[in-house]
Design an enzyme around this catalytic site. Structure first.
Site, short mmCIF file in Angstrom:
data_model
loop_
_atom_site.label_atom_id
_atom_site.label_comp_id
_atom_site.label_asym_id
_atom_site.label_seq_id
_atom_site.Cartn_x
_atom_site.Cartn_y
_atom_site.Cartn_z
N ASP A 67 -30.37 28.36 -10.39
CA ASP A 67 -28.94 28.61 -10.19
C ASP A 67 -28.27 29.22 -11.41
OD1 ASP A 67 -29.20 26.34 -11.73
OD2 ASP A 67 -28.17 25.00 -10.36
N ASN A 135 -24.26 13.27 -7.65
CA ASN A 135 -23.92 13.23 -6.22
C ASN A 135 -25.10 13.66 -5.35
OD1 ASN A 135 -24.03 15.99 -6.58
ND2 ASN A 135 -21.86 16.38 -6.18
N HIS A 137 -26.93 16.44 -5.80
CA HIS A 137 -27.18 17.88 -5.65
C HIS A 137 -28.47 18.29 -6.33
CE1 HIS A 137 -24.49 18.94 -9.38
NE2 HIS A 137 -25.73 19.12 -9.73
N GLU A 142 -24.52 21.38 -3.10
CA GLU A 142 -23.66 20.20 -3.10
C GLU A 142 -23.77 19.43 -1.78
OE1 GLU A 142 -22.49 19.30 -5.77
OE2 GLU A 142 -21.01 20.61 -6.70
C1 GLP Z 1 -26.33 20.78 -12.97
C2 GLP Z 1 -27.42 21.75 -12.47
C3 GLP Z 1 -28.56 21.02 -11.80
C4 GLP Z 1 -28.92 19.80 -12.63
C5 GLP Z 1 -27.80 18.82 -12.58
C6 GLP Z 1 -28.04 17.56 -13.41
O1 GLP Z 1 -25.13 20.90 -12.29
N1 GLP Z 1 -26.97 22.78 -11.64
O2 GLP Z 1 -29.65 21.90 -11.61
O3 GLP Z 1 -30.08 19.20 -12.10
O4 GLP Z 1 -26.57 19.42 -12.93
O5 GLP Z 1 -27.80 17.78 -14.75
P1 GLP Z 1 -28.24 16.81 -15.90
O6 GLP Z 1 -29.71 16.94 -16.05
O7 GLP Z 1 -27.50 17.28 -17.12
O8 GLP Z 1 -27.83 15.43 -15.48
#
Ligand code: GLP
Length: 243
Positions: A67, A135, A137, A142
């Site tokens: 992404d 959440n 995702h 989402e």
């Molecule tokens: C972001 C990314 C995800 C990631 C998630 C968790 O929004 N788009 O790909 O897995 O958040 O992030 P973190 O590893 O900092 O908790």
């Protein structure tokens, strides 16, 4: 689903990195699906070390990231292109023209279709890395009332904007939209590795991998994938059934 539970973040990172390093060793021209977020930073540091120690080479590897934020220039330190260069690509022997991220600048349906096609043209993703949002995702898919199929443009939930605001000077700087591989794109990867650490992820880990498969918890769909390994630290694993 296979679970690997390690004592702490460093061990979780090493263990997950070993899966990727082994894969690259066995298939030097593999196609990796990569993720951003704070969770995989340790894993990338391990792969950088493996590469500088001469254990693995990225010279024939192709990558596709999950992404990217919309309308954030790639030079912005919060863009996912910047993140990937900073944490991995600038420190390994990878050909930059084989590192792909969806383009978030003026992205439209055509951009999404082209990204999907580019993945297919490379023969699909061999092994996909995923973190998980609080959440549920994955990528930027989402919670919703249906599972997205292909790469798509999304409006980020307030909870995601809030969670990701820790990386920005001000919450108003967090982009409101993003482009992400779809759930269908992710499910087509031949192998999936999920990483999660810390108490803050314990609840969603339990819900996603031991609760019902529902689009309100996008990661729950992974229960239907034939080859998923979930690598957790003790804290993130603290609420999952023990046997
Ligand atoms: C972001 C990314 C995800 C990631 C998630 C968790 O929004 N788009 O790909 O897995 O958040 O992030 P973190 O590893 O900092 O908790």
């Amino acid at each position: 689903m296979k679970f690997i539970i390690e004592k702490d973040y460093d061990k979780m990172s090493r263990s997950a990195a070993d899966i990727f390093a082994e894969h690259i060793e066995q298939n030097p021209s593999c196609v990796l699906g990569l993720a951003t977020g704070s969770t995989p930073e340790g894993l990338y540091a391990c792969l950088v070390k493996d590469c500088s120690d001469g254990k693995i080479s990225f010279s024939d590897v192709t990558t596709f990231n999950l992404d990217e934020y919309c309308d954030l220039p790639v030079e912005n330190e919060q863009s996912y292109r910047y993140f990937m260069n900073f944490n991995l690509f600038d420190h390994v022997d990878i050909a930059k023209n084989r590192t792909n991220l969806p383009c978030g600048i003026n992205a439209d349906d055509e951009t999404c279709k082209n990204y999907e096609q580019a993945i297919e043209d490379e023969g699909g993703i061999d092994i996909q890395l995923l973190g998980i949002g609080h959440n549920g995702h994955i990528g930027f898919n989402e919670p919703s009332d249906s599972f997205s199929v292909i790469t798509n443009l999304v409006d980020l939930k307030d909870s995601t904007i809030e969670a990701n605001s820790r990386f920005f000077d001000d919450i108003s700087d967090v982009p409101k939209r993003a482009i992400t591989m779809g759930i269908g794109t992710i499910m087509k990867a031949r192998k999936v590795v999920v990483v999660a650490n810390g108490q803050g992820k314990a609840e969603i880990v339990k819900k996603a991998f031991f609760g019902p498969v529902v689009p309100e918890v996008p990661a729950s769909v992974l229960q239907l994938h034939p080859d998923v390994t979930v690598v957790l630290d003790d804290e993130a694993a603290s609420l999952i059934p023990k046997d």
